[in-house]
Design a protein around this motif. Structure first.
Motif, short mmCIF file in Angstrom:
data_model
loop_
_atom_site.label_atom_id
_atom_site.label_comp_id
_atom_site.label_asym_id
_atom_site.label_seq_id
_atom_site.Cartn_x
_atom_site.Cartn_y
_atom_site.Cartn_z
N PHE A 197 -3.94 -0.24 -2.35
CA PHE A 197 -4.71 0.52 -1.37
C PHE A 197 -6.21 0.35 -1.57
CE2 PHE A 197 -7.08 4.38 -0.37
CZ PHE A 197 -6.77 4.55 0.97
N VAL A 240 0.83 -1.20 0.00
CA VAL A 240 0.00 0.00 0.00
C VAL A 240 0.87 1.26 0.00
CG1 VAL A 240 -1.88 -1.16 1.19
CG2 VAL A 240 -0.13 0.01 2.52
N SER A 292 -0.67 0.65 -6.36
CA SER A 292 -0.65 0.01 -5.04
C SER A 292 -1.93 -0.78 -4.85
CB SER A 292 -0.50 1.06 -3.92
OG SER A 292 -1.71 1.78 -3.73
#
Length: 391
Positions: free
Chosen positions: A282, A248, A280
């Motif tokens: 995320f 992340v 990422s």
């Protein structure tokens, strides 16, 4: 606003009545999901998230990015001299979030000082003690008289931040996971993933998974999809499972990229977009925590981790009761051995109690024998004898 709610409620009632008139086989229990939904929304939801990792890995930034808030605006970062003898502490922050009429009481438990001291042998202790204390408090509230308004402060998920440097899990990482994996749902996270290339991230993820498997550590396992789920949901589930551990990037800065404002980090060579799945994991982590698996995290905490703690507590209480019973028995035997030191009246009373207890045991045995013979078929004379004996 209140009149509007009453109007909608009356509309729902009229719809049910019309359905009942139109279909005489309609009973009405099909509205149970709506009843549960209405009650749950009115009560609200609780979720407790623990973040663990050494300082500088972006824990606070990631939490702020996940929930679009600023939980740590008053935090002050200490200098190096303050970290030499620093121990792990617990810092808890709560806030109320409302989205489309659904209220969520979010509690974030941070662990400042973890891994910052020169000697990190006891860094895991504060985390374990806090989780056990919340279990113990919930167990005491559940065992009490007033169980309607129990506040659930149990930790439902632990985000463990792994530094991007190194070649897998360190000894402090393994030690903490061994202590926590039977107490809480552990979700490993590779912090600051923008410092690694795509190939380096894949290699680090595989090493972390190998270390977890070799040390028999149980991280959070995603539940299997049901056969009746649609293909889109199954594909999303496969992608989430393939991303573990999540690599992340967090940021509280909004940058304009191509005419669009996004959360990201500006570098001399370009911009890293936090919510871009190519940059990422995320967005996948946020979807897993909030959109798809928040309730499953709570269910696993309730059905697995808390039940294990509850079974241990009940076992300890039972063992303590057995020890106390044995102690009382030894004390009574010692009093009988020292019967010469008590009065003659007390001695006669003790003997009388023993005689009454023996008679009660004999009477119980006789009643059991009579019941057994009556089941095999007794005549009326035997039944009368049994009634006389029972009297």
């Amino acid at each position: 606003m209140a009149c509007s709610k009453v109007y909608h409620h009356l509309s729902d009632t009229l719809y049910v009545v019309k359905s009942m008139q139109g279909d005489r086989d309609y009973i009405g229990f099909a509205t149970l999901p709506e009843q549960v939904h209405r009650k749950s929304v009115k009560r609200g939801f609780d979720f407790t998230l623990m973040v663990v990792g050494e300082s500088g890995l972006g824990k606070s930034t990631l939490v702020n990015s996940l929930f679009l808030s600023d939980l740590y605006k008053d935090r002050k970062v200490g200098d190096v001299s303050e970290r030499v003898q620093k121990t792990t502490s617990i810092e808890k922050k709560s806030m109320d979030i409302e989205e489309r009429g659904v209220k969520l009481r979010l509690t974030v438990v941070d662990t400042p000082g973890f891994g910052d001291a020169l000697n990190c042998d006891e860094s895991w202790r504060a985390c374990c003690n806090y989780i056990d204390e919340q279990f113990r408090q919930y167990f005491n509230d559940e065992s009490g008289l007033n169980r309607k308004n129990i506040v659930d402060n149990r930790v439902h998920c632990c985000l463990y931040f792994i530094p991007p440097y190194g070649h897998g899990l360190r000894q402090i990482d393994l030690e903490l996971m061994r202590r926590l994996h039977q107490k809480v749902n552990i979700v490993p996270v590779v912090a600051k993933a923008d410092t690694l290339t795509a190939a380096e991230i894949r290699k680090l993820k595989q090493r972390i998974l190998n270390d977890i498997e070799e040390n028999n550590i149980q991280i959070y396992q995603f539940p299997d999809c049901d056969s009746d789920e649609d293909e889109e949901f199954k594909q999303q589930d496969r992608e989430l499972k393939a991303c573990v551990p999540f690599a992340v990037v967090g940021s509280n800065t909004v940058i304009e990229v191509g005419g669009t404002r996004v959360r990201g980090r500006q570098y001399p060579w370009g911009v890293v977009e936090v919510e871009n799945p190519k940059h990422s994991d995320f967005s996948k982590l946020r979807n897993m925590l909030i959109t798809t698996h928040m309730q499953d995290l709570k269910d696993v905490t309730e059905d697995v981790h808390y039940e294990n703690f509850r079974a241990q507590c009940i076992s300890q209480i039972s063992q303590q009761a057995i020890r106390e019973r044995g102690k009382l028995k030894r004390d009574s035997n010692s009093q009988l051995e020292c019967v010469g030191t008590i009065s003659e009246t007390d001695r006669l009373l003790i003997q009388k109690d023993e005689e009454i207890r023996r008679m009660q045991d004999m009477l119980a045995q006789m009643q059991e024998k009579l019941k057994a013979t009556s089941r095999n078929g007794l005549d009326s004379t035997d039944l009368k004898k049994r009634d006389i004996v029972n009297v």
